[in-house]
Design an enzyme around this catalytic site. Structure first.
Site, mmCIF file in Angstrom:
data_model
loop_
_atom_site.group_PDB
_atom_site.id
_atom_site.type_symbol
_atom_site.label_atom_id
_atom_site.label_comp_id
_atom_site.label_asym_id
_atom_site.label_seq_id
_atom_site.Cartn_x
_atom_site.Cartn_y
_atom_site.Cartn_z
ATOM 1 N N TYR A 139 40.640 7.186 32.443
ATOM 2 C CA TYR A 139 41.333 9.022 32.528
ATOM 3 C C TYR A 139 41.058 9.167 33.610
ATOM 4 C CZ TYR A 139 37.931 7.604 27.979
ATOM 5 O OH TYR A 139 37.866 7.344 27.300
ATOM 6 N N LYS A 190 37.981 -7.117 28.944
ATOM 7 C CA LYS A 190 39.244 -7.674 28.314
ATOM 8 C C LYS A 190 39.835 -8.752 29.044
ATOM 9 C CE LYS A 190 41.273 -8.066 24.123
ATOM 10 N NZ LYS A 190 40.098 -8.485 23.020
ATOM 11 N N ASP A 222 35.700 -6.812 22.660
ATOM 12 C CA ASP A 222 35.868 -6.665 21.047
ATOM 13 C C ASP A 222 34.562 -7.573 20.588
ATOM 14 O OD1 ASP A 222 36.260 -8.791 22.530
ATOM 15 O OD2 ASP A 222 38.863 -9.368 21.040
ATOM 16 N N ASP A 246 32.994 4.700 27.380
ATOM 17 C CA ASP A 246 32.961 5.125 26.370
ATOM 18 C C ASP A 246 32.697 5.374 24.921
ATOM 19 O OD1 ASP A 246 32.866 8.051 25.489
ATOM 20 O OD2 ASP A 246 35.259 8.398 26.058
ATOM 21 N N ASP A 250 28.932 5.591 22.038
ATOM 22 C CA ASP A 250 28.868 6.369 21.443
ATOM 23 C C ASP A 250 28.806 5.338 20.096
ATOM 24 O OD1 ASP A 250 29.410 8.179 22.540
ATOM 25 O OD2 ASP A 250 31.609 8.609 21.794
#
Length: 369
Positions: A139, A190, A222, A246, A250
């Site tokens: 970001y 990851k 994942d 993020d 959620d």
């Protein structure tokens, strides 16, 4: 006599002004606070041509805490890389205030266990905390376009990773003191593909011996996404980078039955003021209809009182009041969807759909009781 805490209020866009107005009522019922209302997001673009002005950032830095509603909406959606976007205001505020640690607790209210899309027995006992790194990663990396090609760069350094790792380990210790559970941190990355994730895993592993009482395990992102659905009650503290945090927070929100129930705190170092906001968006489709769920904002106020203003007793009172109102069966539309049609259960209050004002009044009444 000490001065009243100074809170900068950023209602933002969409339902933001409605839920923040309700939160101000809540705070005013608890004592004396000084409020300073400012613009952020789309409303700031309309007024000033930018999502965050220097004056607003300065006001936030001089405050004791910042309360935010929500930013964004289709009015300001654009693919033009040079056009201002509401989200730039939020990112700029986090960066400008040095708020590197985002805390998102996920604890389904007992009354809402049946509202989750997951089976009740799967989410029973869920009480986890997502600690998301907030000022680095993709970001904030270099980005751009060249014709039909585009790039977004994810960058982290060891110092950024170490400070968020320590925040997670310390949060696990605090949670263990209050719950009696054995503290555990799950670091999500990851590392099988990304070099930034390999550095992430190395640094978190290097920090872990300083917290020998806290167990550490690693999950690929994942796999973590799947495990959050299949065994959410097994997690304690999850620490991860900006983008992964993020998305996973959620996903975790749906364990509670609605994004409208998830609060957050964004914290910095050295006593800097924190930013407290509900995780949900601006919901422009219901703005102005009086049906927005204020509970995530109320729970964000509780986090502000606990983490920003050193008033943990008032924080606990708000949390207890929210639980009590939900136990009575009151539901805003986002919580009522799909549950009102269920057959009533013995000794369980019938659910009643209410709007923002009714839910606010009920929580205020529970507080006074």
């Amino acid at each position: 006599m000490s001065a009243a805490p100074r809170i900068v209020v950023l209602p933002g866009d969409g339902i933001g002004p409605e839920i923040v107005a309700a939160a101000r009522q809540l705070l005013e019922s608890l004592g004396e606070f000084e409020f300073e209302e400012r613009l952020l997001g789309g409303c700031s673009i309309d007024a000033h041509g930018t999502a965050l002005t220097d004056e607003v950032l300065e006001a936030c830095l001089a405050s004791d805490a910042v309360l935010l509603g929500a930013v964004g909406g289709p009015k300001w959606d654009t693919t033009d890389p040079d056009a201002p976007r509401p989200e730039q205001g939020l990112l700029g505020l986090r960066k400008g205030m040095g708020l590197y640690a985002n805390l998102r607790p996920v604890r389904p209210s007992p009354a809402l266990i049946g509202s989750s899309p997951l089976r009740e027995e799967r989410i029973a006992g869920t009480d986890l905390l997502v600690v998301r790194e907030l000022t680095g990663g993709i970001y904030f990396g270099a980005s751009g376009r060249d014709g039909d090609a585009a790039h977004d760069t994810c960058e982290y350094n060891a110092e950024e990773i170490e400070r968020i790792a320590r925040a997670a380990f310390e949060a696990a210790r605090r949670r263990a003191e209050s719950s009696g559970r054995s503290p555990r941190v799950t670091s999500v990355d990851k590392a099988n593909v990304l070099e930034t994730s390999r550095l992430w895993r190395e640094v978190v592993t290097r920090v872990a011996p300083d917290y020998a009482d806290v167990a550490l395990d690693h999950l690929l992102v994942d796999n973590a996404a799947m495990q959050l659905v299949s065994r959410p009650a097994d997690f304690d503290v999850i620490v991860t980078e900006n983008l992964f945090g993020d998305i996973l927070s959620d996903e975790s929100a749906m364990l509670t039955g609605s994004l409208g129930m998830l609060p957050s705190a964004s914290l910095g170092a050295g006593g800097a003021p924190g930013l407290f906001e509900p995780v949900h968006g601006s919901a422009p489709d219901i703005a102005g209809k009086g049906v927005a769920n204020p509970l995530a904002t109320f729970l964000s106020v509780a986090m502000m009182l606990r983490h920003g203003l050193d008033r943990p007793d008032d924080a606990a009172r708000i949390e207890a009041a929210v639980d009590a109102v939900l136990e009575r069966g009151l539901r805003t539309p986002d919580l009522a969807a799909g549950t009102l049609a269920k057959p009533p259960m013995p000794d369980v209050p019938a659910e009643v759909e209410v709007g923002t004002a009714e839910m606010t009044d009920a929580v205020l009444a529970a507080l006074s009781a």
